[in-house]
Scaffold this motif. Structure first.
Motif, short mmCIF file in Angstrom:
data_model
loop_
_atom_site.label_atom_id
_atom_site.label_comp_id
_atom_site.label_asym_id
_atom_site.label_seq_id
_atom_site.Cartn_x
_atom_site.Cartn_y
_atom_site.Cartn_z
N VAL A 32 40.26 -40.71 -39.30
CA VAL A 32 40.74 -40.21 -38.01
C VAL A 32 39.82 -40.78 -36.95
N LEU A 33 40.42 -41.33 -35.89
CA LEU A 33 39.66 -41.84 -34.75
C LEU A 33 39.89 -40.89 -33.59
N ILE A 34 38.81 -40.36 -33.05
CA ILE A 34 38.88 -39.44 -31.91
C ILE A 34 38.33 -40.17 -30.69
N ILE A 35 39.16 -40.26 -29.66
CA ILE A 35 38.75 -40.92 -28.42
C ILE A 35 38.23 -39.83 -27.48
N GLY A 36 36.94 -39.88 -27.17
CA GLY A 36 36.32 -38.90 -26.28
C GLY A 36 35.41 -37.97 -27.04
N GLY A 37 34.15 -37.96 -26.64
CA GLY A 37 33.15 -37.14 -27.31
C GLY A 37 32.72 -35.93 -26.51
N GLY A 38 33.62 -35.39 -25.72
CA GLY A 38 33.31 -34.17 -24.97
C GLY A 38 33.45 -32.95 -25.87
N SER A 40 36.04 -31.02 -26.48
CA SER A 40 37.24 -31.02 -27.32
C SER A 40 37.12 -32.01 -28.46
N GLY A 41 36.64 -33.22 -28.17
CA GLY A 41 36.49 -34.23 -29.21
C GLY A 41 35.53 -33.79 -30.30
N LEU A 42 34.40 -33.19 -29.91
CA LEU A 42 33.44 -32.72 -30.90
C LEU A 42 33.98 -31.55 -31.70
N CYS A 43 34.75 -30.68 -31.06
CA CYS A 43 35.34 -29.53 -31.75
C CYS A 43 36.37 -30.00 -32.79
N VAL A 44 37.21 -30.95 -32.41
CA VAL A 44 38.20 -31.49 -33.34
C VAL A 44 37.50 -32.20 -34.50
N ALA A 45 36.47 -32.98 -34.19
CA ALA A 45 35.73 -33.69 -35.24
C ALA A 45 35.11 -32.70 -36.23
N ARG A 46 34.54 -31.63 -35.72
CA ARG A 46 33.95 -30.62 -36.59
C ARG A 46 35.00 -29.99 -37.51
N ASP A 47 36.18 -29.72 -36.95
CA ASP A 47 37.24 -29.10 -37.74
C ASP A 47 37.84 -30.04 -38.79
N LEU A 53 37.62 -38.81 -42.91
CA LEU A 53 36.46 -39.57 -42.43
C LEU A 53 36.66 -39.70 -40.92
N VAL A 54 35.81 -39.07 -40.15
CA VAL A 54 36.00 -38.96 -38.71
C VAL A 54 35.08 -39.92 -37.96
N THR A 55 35.65 -40.63 -36.99
CA THR A 55 34.88 -41.49 -36.09
C THR A 55 35.18 -41.06 -34.66
N ILE A 56 34.13 -40.88 -33.87
CA ILE A 56 34.28 -40.51 -32.46
C ILE A 56 33.88 -41.71 -31.62
N VAL A 57 34.73 -42.06 -30.64
CA VAL A 57 34.43 -43.16 -29.72
C VAL A 57 34.39 -42.57 -28.31
N ASP A 58 33.31 -42.89 -27.60
CA ASP A 58 33.16 -42.40 -26.24
C ASP A 58 32.50 -43.49 -25.41
N ALA A 59 32.74 -43.50 -24.13
CA ALA A 59 32.16 -44.51 -23.25
C ALA A 59 30.65 -44.34 -23.10
N LYS A 60 30.17 -43.10 -23.26
CA LYS A 60 28.74 -42.82 -23.09
C LYS A 60 28.07 -42.76 -24.47
#
Length: 82
Positions: A32-38, A40-47, A53-60
């Motif tokens: 799963v690719l999650i766009i945005g590490g705010g 909501s993104g971190l909450c979805v990744a945790r769940d 296999l979770v990957t988070i992509v964020d501009a920062k």
């Protein structure tokens, strides 16, 4: 024969019983690719982390909690805590 007689046969028997192309792409190993590490993104990744296999992509490269910065305007001593 239902039981292997040697350790080598046991390994071959186990490998043939467990591995298959379908098992290699089991739902637990899908990505799963999650766009945005705010928040909501971190909450979805945790769940989802226990099922995918979770990957988070964020501009920062950092997580920014802006209410803490706003509090520093009101209480300048709080800036040291950030």
């Amino acid at each position: 024969r239902t039981q292997p007689h040697s350790p080598r046969e046991a390994g071959n028997h186990l490998a043939s019983a467990v591995w298959s192309p379908r098992a290699a792409m089991a739902p637990a190993q899908r990505r799963v690719l999650i766009i945005g590490g705010g928040f909501s993104g971190l909450c979805v990744a945790r769940d989802l982390k226990n099922h995918y296999l979770v990957t988070i992509v964020d501009a920062k490269e950092f997580f920014e909690y802006t209410p803490g910065v706003l509090r520093a305007y009101v209480k300048p001593k709080h800036l040291d805590a950030l």
